[in-house]
Design a protein around this motif. Structure first.
Motif, PDB file in Angstrom:
ATOM      1  N   VAL A  89       8.051 -13.372  -2.625  1.00  0.00           N
ATOM      2  CA  VAL A  89       6.603 -13.306  -2.709  1.00  0.00           C
ATOM      3  C   VAL A  89       6.223 -12.226  -3.729  1.00  0.00           C
ATOM      4  O   VAL A  89       6.777 -11.130  -3.695  1.00  0.00           O
ATOM      5  CB  VAL A  89       6.018 -12.952  -1.320  1.00  0.00           C
ATOM      6  N   PRO A  90       5.321 -12.530  -4.656  1.00  0.00           N
ATOM      7  CA  PRO A  90       4.921 -11.511  -5.640  1.00  0.00           C
ATOM      8  C   PRO A  90       4.235 -10.314  -4.973  1.00  0.00           C
ATOM      9  O   PRO A  90       3.504 -10.480  -4.004  1.00  0.00           O
ATOM     10  CB  PRO A  90       3.964 -12.252  -6.570  1.00  0.00           C
ATOM     11  N   ILE A  91       4.498  -9.140  -5.530  1.00  0.00           N
ATOM     12  CA  ILE A  91       3.953  -7.899  -4.968  1.00  0.00           C
ATOM     13  C   ILE A  91       2.913  -7.301  -5.906  1.00  0.00           C
ATOM     14  O   ILE A  91       3.141  -7.202  -7.111  1.00  0.00           O
ATOM     15  CB  ILE A  91       5.088  -6.858  -4.769  1.00  0.00           C
ATOM     16  N   ILE A  92       1.782  -6.921  -5.334  1.00  0.00           N
ATOM     17  CA  ILE A  92       0.805  -6.118  -6.071  1.00  0.00           C
ATOM     18  C   ILE A  92       0.811  -4.752  -5.403  1.00  0.00           C
ATOM     19  O   ILE A  92       0.707  -4.656  -4.182  1.00  0.00           O
ATOM     20  CB  ILE A  92      -0.619  -6.719  -6.009  1.00  0.00           C
ATOM     21  N   VAL A  93       0.964  -3.690  -6.196  1.00  0.00           N
ATOM     22  CA  VAL A  93       0.993  -2.353  -5.606  1.00  0.00           C
ATOM     23  C   VAL A  93      -0.424  -1.784  -5.565  1.00  0.00           C
ATOM     24  O   VAL A  93      -1.116  -1.752  -6.578  1.00  0.00           O
ATOM     25  CB  VAL A  93       1.919  -1.414  -6.397  1.00  0.00           C
ATOM     26  N   ALA A  94      -0.832  -1.351  -4.379  1.00  0.00           N
ATOM     27  CA  ALA A  94      -2.120  -0.684  -4.217  1.00  0.00           C
ATOM     28  C   ALA A  94      -1.839   0.796  -3.985  1.00  0.00           C
ATOM     29  O   ALA A  94      -1.379   1.180  -2.908  1.00  0.00           O
ATOM     30  CB  ALA A  94      -2.881  -1.280  -3.043  1.00  0.00           C
ATOM     31  N   VAL A  96       0.843  -1.192   0.000  1.00  0.00           N
ATOM     32  CA  VAL A  96       0.000   0.000   0.000  1.00  0.00           C
ATOM     33  C   VAL A  96       0.882   1.248   0.000  1.00  0.00           C
ATOM     34  O   VAL A  96       1.753   1.392   0.861  1.00  0.00           O
ATOM     35  CB  VAL A  96      -0.933   0.030   1.234  1.00  0.00           C
ATOM     36  N   VAL A  97       0.661   2.111  -0.981  1.00  0.00           N
ATOM     37  CA  VAL A  97       1.406   3.375  -1.030  1.00  0.00           C
ATOM     38  C   VAL A  97       0.397   4.511  -1.211  1.00  0.00           C
ATOM     39  O   VAL A  97      -0.399   4.498  -2.158  1.00  0.00           O
ATOM     40  CB  VAL A  97       2.416   3.405  -2.208  1.00  0.00           C
ATOM     41  N   ALA A  98       0.424   5.459  -0.287  1.00  0.00           N
ATOM     42  CA  ALA A  98      -0.510   6.578  -0.374  1.00  0.00           C
ATOM     43  C   ALA A  98      -0.091   7.508  -1.508  1.00  0.00           C
ATOM     44  O   ALA A  98       1.066   7.920  -1.594  1.00  0.00           O
ATOM     45  CB  ALA A  98      -0.550   7.338   0.949  1.00  0.00           C
ATOM     46  N   ALA A  99      -1.059   7.793  -2.383  1.00  0.00           N
ATOM     47  CA  ALA A  99      -0.771   8.583  -3.587  1.00  0.00           C
ATOM     48  C   ALA A  99      -0.415  10.031  -3.255  1.00  0.00           C
ATOM     49  O   ALA A  99       0.141  10.738  -4.092  1.00  0.00           O
ATOM     50  CB  ALA A  99      -1.971   8.536  -4.526  1.00  0.00           C
ATOM     51  N   ASP A 100      -0.722  10.464  -2.029  1.00  0.00           N
ATOM     52  CA  ASP A 100      -0.389  11.841  -1.667  1.00  0.00           C
ATOM     53  C   ASP A 100       0.917  11.922  -0.885  1.00  0.00           C
ATOM     54  O   ASP A 100       1.334  12.993  -0.469  1.00  0.00           O
ATOM     55  CB  ASP A 100      -1.520  12.467  -0.841  1.00  0.00           C
ATOM     56  N   ASP A 101       1.530  10.772  -0.688  1.00  0.00           N
ATOM     57  CA  ASP A 101       2.750  10.748   0.135  1.00  0.00           C
ATOM     58  C   ASP A 101       3.930  10.092  -0.585  1.00  0.00           C
ATOM     59  O   ASP A 101       5.082  10.470  -0.379  1.00  0.00           O
ATOM     60  CB  ASP A 101       2.449  10.011   1.447  1.00  0.00           C
ATOM     61  N   GLY A 102       3.627   9.109  -1.378  1.00  0.00           N
ATOM     62  CA  GLY A 102       4.672   8.442  -2.155  1.00  0.00           C
ATOM     63  C   GLY A 102       5.479   7.427  -1.370  1.00  0.00           C
ATOM     64  O   GLY A 102       5.121   7.039  -0.257  1.00  0.00           O
ATOM     65  N   VAL A 103       6.576   6.994  -1.986  1.00  0.00           N
ATOM     66  CA  VAL A 103       7.425   5.956  -1.393  1.00  0.00           C
ATOM     67  C   VAL A 103       8.143   6.496  -0.163  1.00  0.00           C
ATOM     68  O   VAL A 103       8.788   7.537  -0.212  1.00  0.00           O
ATOM     69  CB  VAL A 103       8.447   5.444  -2.441  1.00  0.00           C
ATOM     70  N   MET A 104       7.979   5.788   0.949  1.00  0.00           N
ATOM     71  CA  MET A 104       8.572   6.194   2.219  1.00  0.00           C
ATOM     72  C   MET A 104       9.444   5.048   2.769  1.00  0.00           C
ATOM     73  O   MET A 104       9.413   3.948   2.227  1.00  0.00           O
ATOM     74  CB  MET A 104       7.451   6.556   3.211  1.00  0.00           C
ATOM     75  N   PRO A 105      10.200   5.306   3.844  1.00  0.00           N
ATOM     76  CA  PRO A 105      11.117   4.265   4.339  1.00  0.00           C
ATOM     77  C   PRO A 105      10.488   2.883   4.545  1.00  0.00           C
ATOM     78  O   PRO A 105      11.048   1.872   4.119  1.00  0.00           O
ATOM     79  CB  PRO A 105      11.611   4.837   5.668  1.00  0.00           C
ATOM     80  N   GLN A 106       9.315   2.848   5.176  1.00  0.00           N
ATOM     81  CA  GLN A 106       8.702   1.538   5.418  1.00  0.00           C
ATOM     82  C   GLN A 106       8.160   0.897   4.140  1.00  0.00           C
ATOM     83  O   GLN A 106       7.931  -0.306   4.094  1.00  0.00           O
ATOM     84  CB  GLN A 106       7.593   1.661   6.456  1.00  0.00           C
ATOM     85  N   THR A 107       7.953   1.731   3.120  1.00  0.00           N
ATOM     86  CA  THR A 107       7.560   1.178   1.816  1.00  0.00           C
ATOM     87  C   THR A 107       8.712   0.337   1.290  1.00  0.00           C
ATOM     88  O   THR A 107       8.540  -0.799   0.832  1.00  0.00           O
ATOM     89  CB  THR A 107       7.278   2.319   0.805  1.00  0.00           C
ATOM     90  N   ILE A 108       9.895   0.907   1.392  1.00  0.00           N
ATOM     91  CA  ILE A 108      11.099   0.227   0.892  1.00  0.00           C
ATOM     92  C   ILE A 108      11.390  -1.025   1.722  1.00  0.00           C
ATOM     93  O   ILE A 108      11.709  -2.081   1.181  1.00  0.00           O
ATOM     94  CB  ILE A 108      12.307   1.202   0.906  1.00  0.00           C
TER      95      ILE A 108
END
Ligand code: GDP
Ligand code: MG
Length: 370
Positions: free
Chosen positions: A180-185, A157-169
């Motif tokens: 494990v395959p990733i689907i981006v929401a 899950v990535v918030a469209a108003d915030d973008g890629v953040m440390p915990q995203t990475i």
């Protein structure tokens, strides 16, 4: 497991125990007849007599994996995917989990009182999907450190108003490490300032490239808050699940992983299990981590009592004699006696490990004293 004491070694070598003790003494070790020797010390003594030590391949009887037989490919049937939701704090993981649950689970369910048992199942296009309710990080870190792999698909899950953040990475790295395959929401597209394109751009730096841009990663845009895009997401999950060919054999004794457990005042030890293979039934003799028992009662994610559950299904059970840990494996056995034996062996081993084990004469000790 494979330990042998001085007396036993003497017997194997056809020597007097005293002679072995003398040899050890010569090497600077004061040993008694019942003292355990480690492999290196055994080899050293055997070497003295020109005897080669045969390395037996030991079956670890306390390892639950030992008791899980491999399935005949022909017996495997399609099973629901197990999905974990990951992402940076506040990007909408909990909202998404609730949204999926509210729009899908309670449909047509009388009462609709859902239980929090660490995971839940929904149905989409006639197929089931299991979502782990535990924080995505726990599913990947603590559980995986215990050797448990429960997730088939990760939703990032990535918030469209915030973008890629440390915990995203961090989440990307966990999923990649687990293969494990990733689907981006891409979430919060309803918000002012939402910029899904930027999210996609930023993720290309982490090798998550949308299909439209020549990559292989599935992106779904959604608003978890408004319940928009949930159906698309579920469809994509089913698509990935199909590609992964997730299978299990429902016609065997169950095994799987603990997703949560606690002590309940009234019911005793309560454990949420994810059945990963086989069918779990009420009355089954079971070893769970270092505890064991018989499945007394089972409750599903809708709070309903059930008698049996198949692969990829989360269920809460009672009947264990102690509280296991999240990430512990469980295995069902044919009879209660075997379950008890193996459970007790595992308890014993845990105690020994806790006690720092018995003193063993190691090669290091030998050299230290020479
Ligand atoms: P988590 O920390 O990832 O579990 O994030 P939460 O689900 O707790 O969401 C954090 C905040 O973002 C909450 O105030 C949510 O209401 C809000 N939120 C989540 N999803 C959306 C969305 O799609 N749109 C908007 N506008 N807000 C959202
Ligand atoms: Mg949350």
């Amino acid at each position: 497991s494979g330990s042998i004491n001085v007396g036993e070694l003497a017997e194997k070598l056809n020597k007097e125990t005293n002679e072995i003790i003398k040899k050890l003494m010569f090497l600077g070790v004061m040993a008694t007849k019942n003292q355990d020797l480690d492999t290196d010390a055994i080899e050293l003594i055997c070497g003295e007599y020109g005897v080669e030590v045969e390395q037996e391949i030991e079956i670890d009887k306390t390892d639950l994996a030992t008791y899980i037989e491999e399935d005949d490919q022909k017996k495997l049937k399609e099973r629901p995917p197990v999905v974990t939701i990951m992402g940076h704090v506040d990007h909408g993981k909990t909202t998404l989990l609730d949204s999926i649950r509210n729009t899908k689970v309670t449909e047509g369910e009388a009462g609709g009182i859902t239980q929090h048992i660490g995971a839940y199942q929904v149905e989409a296009n006639g197929k089931k999907v299991t979502f782990l309710d535990t924080p995505g990080h726990a599913a990947f870190t603590s559980m995986r450190s215990r050797g448990a792999q429960v997730t088939d698909i990760a939703i990032l899950v990535v918030a469209a108003d915030d973008g890629v953040m440390p915990q995203t990475i961090e989440a990307i790295n966990h999923a990649k490490a687990a293969e494990v395959p990733i689907i981006v929401a891409v979430n919060k597209i309803d918000k002012e300032g939402a910029n899904p394109d930027r999210v996609m751009q930023e993720l290309t730096e982490h090798e998550l490239i949308p299909e439209d841009w020549g990559g292989e990663t599935i992106f779904v845009q959604l608003s978890a808050l408004k319940g928009e895009g949930i159906d698309d997401l579920l469809e994509m999950i089913l698509l990935v699940a199909e590609v992964e060919e997730l299978k299990a054999n429902p016609n065997r004794l169950a095994n799987g992983t603990v997703i949560d457990a606690q002590l309940d005042k009234g019911r005793g030890s309560v454990a949420s299990l994810l059945v990963q293979n086989g069918t779990l039934k009420v009355g089954d003799p079971i070893v769970v981590g270092n505890t064991f028992g018989r499945v007394r009662a089972m409750v599903n994610d809708l709070g309903k009592r059930v008698k049996s559950v198949g692969p990829s299904t989360p269920v809460e059970i009672t009947g264990l004699n102690d509280v296991p840990l999240a990430g512990d494996r469980f295995v069902v056995f044919k009879d209660e006696k075997t379950a008890r034996q193996i459970g007790e062996m595992r308890q014993q081993k845990e105690l020994e490990v806790k006690r720092g084990d018995k003193a063993k004469v190691s090669l290091e000790d030998l050299f230290e004293r020479i």
